[in-house]
Scaffold this motif. Structure first.
Motif, PDB file in Angstrom:
ATOM      1  N   ASN A  11       7.003  -1.666   5.502  1.00 60.04           N
ATOM      2  CA  ASN A  11       6.271  -2.282   4.394  1.00 60.04           C
ATOM      3  C   ASN A  11       5.320  -3.351   4.948  1.00 60.04           C
ATOM      4  OD1 ASN A  11       6.193  -1.980   1.536  1.00 60.04           O
ATOM      5  ND2 ASN A  11       7.046  -4.034   1.308  1.00 60.04           N
ATOM      6  N   CYS A  14      -1.641  -6.767   5.281  1.00 59.76           N
ATOM      7  CA  CYS A  14      -2.890  -6.689   6.035  1.00 59.76           C
ATOM      8  C   CYS A  14      -3.753  -7.920   5.803  1.00 59.76           C
ATOM      9  CB  CYS A  14      -3.668  -5.421   5.698  1.00 59.76           C
ATOM     10  SG  CYS A  14      -4.463  -5.398   4.094  1.00 59.76           S
ATOM     11  N   GLN A  68      -1.762  -4.726   9.443  1.00 62.44           N
ATOM     12  CA  GLN A  68      -3.005  -4.072   9.808  1.00 62.44           C
ATOM     13  C   GLN A  68      -4.114  -5.093   9.587  1.00 62.44           C
ATOM     14  OE1 GLN A  68      -3.454  -0.277   7.861  1.00 62.44           O
ATOM     15  NE2 GLN A  68      -1.391   0.379   8.403  1.00 62.44           N
ATOM     16  N   SER A 151      -8.763  -0.826  -1.606  1.00 62.20           N
ATOM     17  CA  SER A 151      -8.317   0.136  -2.626  1.00 62.20           C
ATOM     18  C   SER A 151      -7.540   1.265  -1.964  1.00 62.20           C
ATOM     19  CB  SER A 151      -9.519   0.704  -3.390  1.00 62.20           C
ATOM     20  OG  SER A 151     -10.146  -0.270  -4.167  1.00 62.20           O
ATOM     21  N   ALA A 152      -8.087   1.777  -0.868  1.00 62.04           N
ATOM     22  CA  ALA A 152      -7.414   2.860  -0.144  1.00 62.04           C
ATOM     23  C   ALA A 152      -6.120   2.367   0.491  1.00 62.04           C
ATOM     24  CB  ALA A 152      -8.353   3.430   0.921  1.00 62.04           C
ATOM     25  N   TRP A 153      -6.140   1.148   1.035  1.00 63.97           N
ATOM     26  CA  TRP A 153      -4.947   0.617   1.697  1.00 63.97           C
ATOM     27  C   TRP A 153      -3.817   0.420   0.690  1.00 63.97           C
ATOM     28  CZ3 TRP A 153      -1.465  -3.331   1.788  1.00 63.97           C
ATOM     29  CH2 TRP A 153      -0.730  -3.503   2.965  1.00 63.97           C
ATOM     30  N   ALA A 155      -3.342   1.959  -2.112  1.00 66.68           N
ATOM     31  CA  ALA A 155      -2.832   3.258  -2.556  1.00 66.68           C
ATOM     32  C   ALA A 155      -1.761   3.786  -1.605  1.00 66.68           C
ATOM     33  CB  ALA A 155      -3.980   4.259  -2.667  1.00 66.68           C
ATOM     34  N   GLN A 156      -1.871   3.432  -0.327  1.00 65.62           N
ATOM     35  CA  GLN A 156      -0.893   3.872   0.665  1.00 65.62           C
ATOM     36  C   GLN A 156       0.281   2.910   0.793  1.00 65.62           C
ATOM     37  OE1 GLN A 156      -3.254   4.268   4.234  1.00 65.62           O
ATOM     38  NE2 GLN A 156      -4.032   6.282   3.651  1.00 65.62           N
ATOM     39  N   HIS A 157       0.114   1.668   0.314  1.00 66.32           N
ATOM     40  CA  HIS A 157       1.148   0.635   0.469  1.00 66.32           C
ATOM     41  C   HIS A 157       1.347  -0.109  -0.856  1.00 66.32           C
ATOM     42  CE1 HIS A 157      -0.776   1.251   4.447  1.00 66.32           C
ATOM     43  NE2 HIS A 157       0.449   1.157   4.913  1.00 66.32           N
ATOM     44  N   PRO A 158       1.769   0.586  -1.897  1.00 63.73           N
ATOM     45  CA  PRO A 158       1.802  -0.025  -3.238  1.00 63.73           C
ATOM     46  C   PRO A 158       2.820  -1.139  -3.410  1.00 63.73           C
ATOM     47  CG  PRO A 158       2.838   2.146  -3.268  1.00 63.73           C
ATOM     48  CD  PRO A 158       2.192   2.004  -1.926  1.00 63.73           C
ATOM     49  N   SER A 160       3.691  -3.367  -0.884  1.00 62.07           N
ATOM     50  CA  SER A 160       3.550  -4.343   0.198  1.00 62.07           C
ATOM     51  C   SER A 160       3.123  -5.712  -0.312  1.00 62.07           C
ATOM     52  CB  SER A 160       2.520  -3.850   1.219  1.00 62.07           C
ATOM     53  OG  SER A 160       3.026  -2.782   1.981  1.00 62.07           O
ATOM     54  N   THR A 190      -1.005  -4.958  -5.430  1.00 65.52           N
ATOM     55  CA  THR A 190       0.209  -4.202  -5.151  1.00 65.52           C
ATOM     56  C   THR A 190       1.251  -4.615  -6.191  1.00 65.52           C
ATOM     57  OG1 THR A 190       1.267  -5.838  -3.705  1.00 65.52           O
ATOM     58  CG2 THR A 190      -0.330  -4.347  -2.679  1.00 65.52           C
TER      59      THR A 190
END
Length: 279
Positions: A11, A14, A68, A151-153, A155-158, A160, A190
């Motif tokens: 988890n 960034c 990240q 937005s993309a990040w 979506a992959q780490h909701p 976090s 998130t």
């Protein structure tokens, strides 16, 4: 407001740094305390911060990907600003940061000589980001890119800890009012809270810094008030960190410093990137 999610390899969180690379960043910091160009000093501060993040994430088996990290430069062009093998990448795991500096420079550092004086010591200084200063200040484009990346990040780490965006600039946006896109950016969230946007204004004038204000009353002009208005409130744990560093912070204090000198830049980056719940 939560901002309490555990940060782990499963988890991660960034950081995204937006760095003004306009021509005025060639000017030195004000106040006479430094003749260094703002662009050079900010680049050194970012590189040192990246090195410190690597150290925080280093364990016996290697560097753990708790974070990240991305750097977006905006000036003559707007886009990812890592140098070397990381060039063109917008969000990079901290283990890749650790293993892929663009180069290692040798720098001189003053250290205690044990006899009440200072001695010069050579140290290795990794470089991931180089100073650039040219053209205008397309802040709106930078914030728009940040919105797309995060937005993309998210979506992959909701679940976090929310992304933290730190915008470092020395002047007004030259491509429009950034208020709307800044609001769109900080509306991203998130499950643990909204994206945090902190703003740091680097000064060439030498005026007193206004640090972490909770109202607009101390701010001198419309530009400073605009940056204040788009800055997120500090989560409670960050207010505690700032207070421990001797800062006068109150409820509602925002992640914003106006007329920052070099010391304020370093302190701001430290406060804004200390983890809350690192596993």
């Amino acid at each position: 407001m939560s901002y309490s999610a555990e940060i782990s390899r499963v988890n991660p969180s960034c950081f995204l740094f937006l760095i003004d690379q306009s021509g005025s960043m060639e000017d030195p910091f004000g106040g006479g305390e430094s003749t260094r160009k703002k662009a050079d000093a900010v680049a050194d501060a970012i590189n040192k911060l990246l090195q410190n993040l690597v150290i925080k994430c280093a364990k016996s088996e290697g560097v753990r990907d708790y974070y990240q990290t991305g750097v977006i430069g905006y000036g003559e062009r707007v886009g990812p600003a890592f140098s070397g093998a990381l060039a063109g990448r917008d969000m990079v795991p901290i283990s890749d940061i650790a293993s892929t500096p663009a180069r290692i420079e040798e720098r001189a550092k003053k250290v205690d000589d044990g006899a009440g004086g200072l001695a010069e010591q050579k140290v290795k200084f990794p470089i991931w980001f180089d100073a650039v200063a040219k053209n205008g200040t397309p802040m709106c484009q930078a914030l728009t890119q940040a919105k797309g990346i995060l937005s993309a990040w998210i979506a992959q780490h909701p679940s976090s800890f929310p992304p933290i965006v730190i915008n470092i600039t020395d002047g007004e946006s030259t491509d429009g009012d950034p208020t709307g896109v800044a609001r769109e950016l900080t509306n991203l969230a998130t499950n643990d809270g909204n994206v945090l946007l902190f703003n740091l204004h680097c000064s060439s004038r030498g005026n007193a810094a206004v640090e972490y204000p909770s109202t607009e009353r101390e701010l001198p002009d419309e530009f400073s008030q605009l940056l204040y208005s788009i800055s997120s409130e500090l989560p409670s744990y960050m207010r505690n960190i700032a207070a421990q560093e001797g800062k006068n912070v109150s409820e509602g204090a925002r992640g914003f410093v106006f007329n920052a000198d070099l010391v304020s830049v370093i302190q701001f980056l430290d406060i804004g990137t200390r983890p809350n719940n690192l596993r």
